[in-house]
Design an enzyme around this catalytic site. Structure first.
Site, PDB file in Angstrom:
ATOM      1  N   GLY A   1       6.241   7.970  -0.954  1.00  0.00           N
ATOM      2  CA  GLY A   1       7.380   8.351  -0.621  1.00  0.00           C
ATOM      3  C   GLY A   1       7.693   8.962  -2.187  1.00  0.00           C
TER       4      GLY A   1
ATOM      5  CG  ASP B   1       2.084   2.440  -3.691  1.00  0.00           C
ATOM      6  OD1 ASP B   1       1.225   1.569  -3.144  1.00  0.00           O
ATOM      7  OD2 ASP B   1       3.192   2.171  -3.691  1.00  0.00           O
TER       8      ASP B   1
ATOM      9  CB  ILE C   1       2.876   7.942   5.462  1.00  0.00           C
ATOM     10  CG1 ILE C   1       3.020   6.274   5.365  1.00  0.00           C
ATOM     11  CG2 ILE C   1       3.167   7.990   7.476  1.00  0.00           C
ATOM     12  CD1 ILE C   1       4.760   5.773   5.222  1.00  0.00           C
TER      13      ILE C   1
ATOM     14  CG  HIS D   1       0.143   4.780   0.920  1.00  0.00           C
ATOM     15  ND1 HIS D   1       1.800   5.521   1.777  1.00  0.00           N
ATOM     16  CD2 HIS D   1       1.162   4.117   0.721  1.00  0.00           C
ATOM     17  CE1 HIS D   1       2.514   4.923   1.800  1.00  0.00           C
ATOM     18  NE2 HIS D   1       2.572   3.451   0.477  1.00  0.00           N
TER      19      HIS D   1
END
Ligand code: NAI
Length: 731
Positions: free
Chosen positions: A527, A504, A524, A509
């Protein structure tokens, strides 16, 4: 109803000395036509000459009271054939271009002569004969022409490059003659026949050859040539008494060019799924239909900044709900133990915990892949959503809302997996739209896992769609009591930097400026990384880190986590369901809610899905043998056979076993149970008949004609069964 008669009509049938041509000549003769029976009387490869063939058929017609005249010229001298008709009967009404020869060779060995002779007889011969008849037909305002194509031309056939090219050339010729002849009442149609004849005796088994009679083709030819028949420009497959019409089908396609932008191969690649998607395909019937699309594209590209979707489907006006059921491009994902280990590190595994070693060391005797790795091969499908027509998804507005993952087997630690994604549902939530994307991931033909991505598109709601879906896997709140267990794990500062290496690559990120644009103070955590943390906490707490106990998980992503924060997983055990809630320990903010992991009970942890067990069948033994043989010489069989065979074994009238013998790819494979892919041919047969076939008591063709063996798909492949079955006679 009146019989279809041809009194007063003069019919030329080329190559009428035998096979199909003879049958046409006899049938026309019987129904009142005067027939020119043309045949060069050569051999199958185009050598030699004799008048005997044509004479024989003329005699037959005359013996039945019909009118006929022989002609022995080659179709390459078309004028002479038509002159023969004019000399004998004073006119020409119907031309059946049927004469043909074969010079089969694999393409590399095709000589100039092989190519030229085939083209001269089939394509140029049909041209010469038809052109010679054309003016006469125009003048009399009546003409019926048949071109003889072939399935080899339509679909291709090994060893018939020359023949296929000429045969499909005939279709092109017929398409134009149909247009030019229409106003003169000249109709031109094409047939692709299948019949036993000297041309097919080398490629068909004798039983089949006998059953596919030429007389099953002639009635179509007669109908197409009758005054009453208005068909023009048609293409028909015909054989065994069955007739079907073919037409072109075209996908809705996709405009990949944007105004004032260069058109690039990358834009073609990215739209490939849609370009090749035949959902809602159109059926262009003529060149106007074909051009119309391009005209529409030109005007749309010029008037819009950005073109999305298909010109003929007015994609801009499509309702997002129309995307339901759409499939995305199939994704292939190849991985090694390195990816498995990298993923484990990405979700916080560490050598600090000795129990983690089996996820981090490929030499470990119980080296395992974490179950949540199942999202990795499927995740790129989520990005593919932006290309689904009707959805018009702007990727920066896409939020990953919920995730469900179910495993049907523990994941292999390396391999090549394919994922097939479909838009399961689209929901209108007012402030946004939810797209449910389901992805099935396979290893070969075996279903390994199922993912359901639920994505929220901010600001895309209000299109009048439904609000809920029965397809959505629901979240469930935890029991109303303090958690039964809690595990806390601190994520590292580099957790996102590490996790993204599993595929990903979203800069959100890793890139501070990108994160700032999204309103975050710093990059961040993914998830799905928290999702991986939580799952391994459950496995540790309730399953002794045994991956085969994992069945499924469902989570809702609530709030982001910053790398370096601690994840606290609270767990409630309710039989085999472990409810979970994940929080950031430092803030108390809930990260994952409504979540749960379902575990297999210790006793049913084996989830391998073979065929349903019924009583032992005799055929089981044979399939076990076939499996062994594929293991030994599979690659060799694949070379020889190159096909996928499906088997449905019945007992007392109902199917009790399904098997698939895949001899098309790799080293071959045999699997039991429901088959997900496409077989080339599927046999349905009773267990005892199967054994008779295997033991050579009855051959497959006989069993077929006796109705004991049902075949769906390419029946010709049944010839190749021998290669697979012959060694089992001893069983
Ligand atoms: P066939 O070999 O029995 O008949 C063809 C006839 O054409 C022969 O009698 C031959 O002497 C004659 N011929 C060959 N070259 C000629 C020439 N230059 N001038 C005049 N006559 C000539 O074969 P069959 O099966 O009856 O084939 C008829 C047509 O149907 C052929 O065009 C073939 O390609 C086509 N076809 C047949 C299929 C089948 O399953 N039998 C399958 C697909 C197409």
């Amino acid at each position: 109803m009146k019989s279809l008669m041809f009194d007063g009509r003069v019919v030329l049938v080329t190559g009428a000395g035998g096979g199909l041509g003879r049958e046409y000549a006899l049938a026309f003769g019987e129904r009142g036509a005067a027939v020119i029976v043309n045949d060069l009387g050569g051999d199958i490869k185009g050598g030699g000459r004799s008048s005997a063939a044509a004479d024989g058929v003329v005699e037959e017609i005359r013996a039945r009271g019909g009118k006929a005249q022989a002609n022995y010229d080659s179709v390459e001298d078309g004028e002479k054939l038509i002159q023969a008709a004019l000399d004998a009967f004073g006119r020409i009404d119907v031309v059946i271009n049927n004469a043909g020869i074969l010079r089969d060779r694999s393409f590399g060995r095709t000589s100039d002569l092989d190519w030229d002779l085939i083209h001269r007889v089939h394509l140029r011969g049909s041209f010469q004969v038809t052109r010679a008849a054309w003016e006469h037909m125009k003048k009399q305002k009546f003409g019926r022409i048949i071109m003889t194509s072939s399935a080899a031309g339509i679909y291709g056939n090994f060893g018939q490059a020359n023949y296929s090219a000429a045969k499909l050339g005939l279709l092109g010729l017929a398409n134009t003659l149909a247009i030019e002849g229409q106003k003169y009442n000249i109709h031109c149609n094409t047939i692709a026949p299948t019949a036993g004849s000297r041309l097919t005796q080398t490629v068909m088994p004798p039983d089949l050859l006998e059953s596919l009679k030429a007389e099953y083709v002639a009635p179509l030819v007669l109908w197409l040539c009758h005054d009453e028949c208005q068909e023009n420009g048609g293409l028909f497959e015909v054989g065994a008494g069955w007739i079907g019409k073919l037409r072109w089908e075209r996908s809705l396609g996709r405009t990949v060019r944007q105004n004032n932008h260069n058109m690039t191969p990358e834009s073609v690649r990215d739209a490939w799924n849609q370009i090749c998607d035949f959902t809602d395909a159109t059926k262009p019937a003529n060149i106007q239909d074909s051009l119309q699309t391009l005209v529409e594209v030109l005007s749309r590209v010029d008037t819009q900044d950005r073109i999305k979707g298909n010109p003929t489907s007015s994609a801009g006006r499509m309702n997002p709900s129309d995307a339901v059921g759409r499939s995305l491009a199939e994704m292939t994902f190849t991985y090694t133990h390195m990816n498995t280990i990298l993923y484990a590190l990405g979700v916080g595994m560490s050598t600090k915990d000795p129990h983690h070693l089996k996820f981090l060391y490929e030499g470990h005797e119980d080296f395992s892949c974490l179950p949540t790795f199942g999202v990795i091969p499927a995740q790129s499908s989520m990005m593919g959503l932006s290309s689904v027509p009707g959805l018009d998804i702007d990727l920066p507005r896409l939020l990953h809302g919920e995730q469900h993952l179910e495993l049907f087997k523990p994941l292999p630690t390396s391999g090549t997996l394919t994922s097939k994604a479909t838009v399961a549902d689209v929901l209108d939530k007012g402030s946004g739209m939810i797209v449910l994307l389901e992805v099935h991931t396979y290893s070969g033909h075996e279903l390994l896992c199922y993912n359901q991505f639920s994505v929220f598109i901010v600001g895309a709601g209000g299109f009048g769609g439904k609000r809920t879906s029965e397809k959505a896997v629901a979240t469930v709140p935890p029991p109303n009591r303090p958690p039964d267990a809690v595990i806390v794990d601190q994520t590292s500062k580099d957790q996102a930097a590490l996790y993204r290496l599993s595929g990903d690559w979203n800069p959100l990120h890793i890139d501070p400026s990108f994160a700032a644009m999204g309103g975050f103070k710093s990059p961040i955590l993914h998830g799905l990384c928290s999702f991986g943390f939580a799952t391994r906490h459950v496995l540790k707490q309730y399953a002794d880190n045994d991956v085969s106990r994992f069945k499924s998980i469902k989570v809702r992503f609530v709030k982001p986590v910053y790398p370096g924060q601690s994840l606290q997983t609270e767990m409630w055990k309710e039989e085999n369901r472990i409810h979970i809630q994940c929080k950031v320990k430092e803030t108390g903010g809930v990260v994952l809610s409504g979540a749960y992991v379902d575990l297999h009970a210790v006793s049913d942890s084996s989830v391998s899905r073979g065929p349903p067990e019924t009583d032992e069948l005799q055929s089981d033994l044979v399939f076990a043998e076939i499996r062994r043989r594929i293991k030994d010489v599979g690659a060799e069989l694949v070379k020889k056979v190159n096909a996928v065979f499906g088997w449905e074994i019945t007992k007392d009238g109902s199917t009790v076993r399904r098997w698939t013998i895949d001899l098309k790819s790799g080293g071959g494979d045999l699997h039991g149970g429901e088959y997900k892919g496409k077989t080339d041919v599927t046999f349905t047969v009773a267990d005892d008949v199967f054994m008779d076939v295997v033991q050579g008591k009855i051959n497959p063709q006989k069993a077929f004609f006796a109705g004991k063996l049902k075949v769906r798909g390419n029946i010709m492949l049944s010839q190749k069964l021998e290669v697979i079955l012959k060694d089992y006679a001893k069983l």
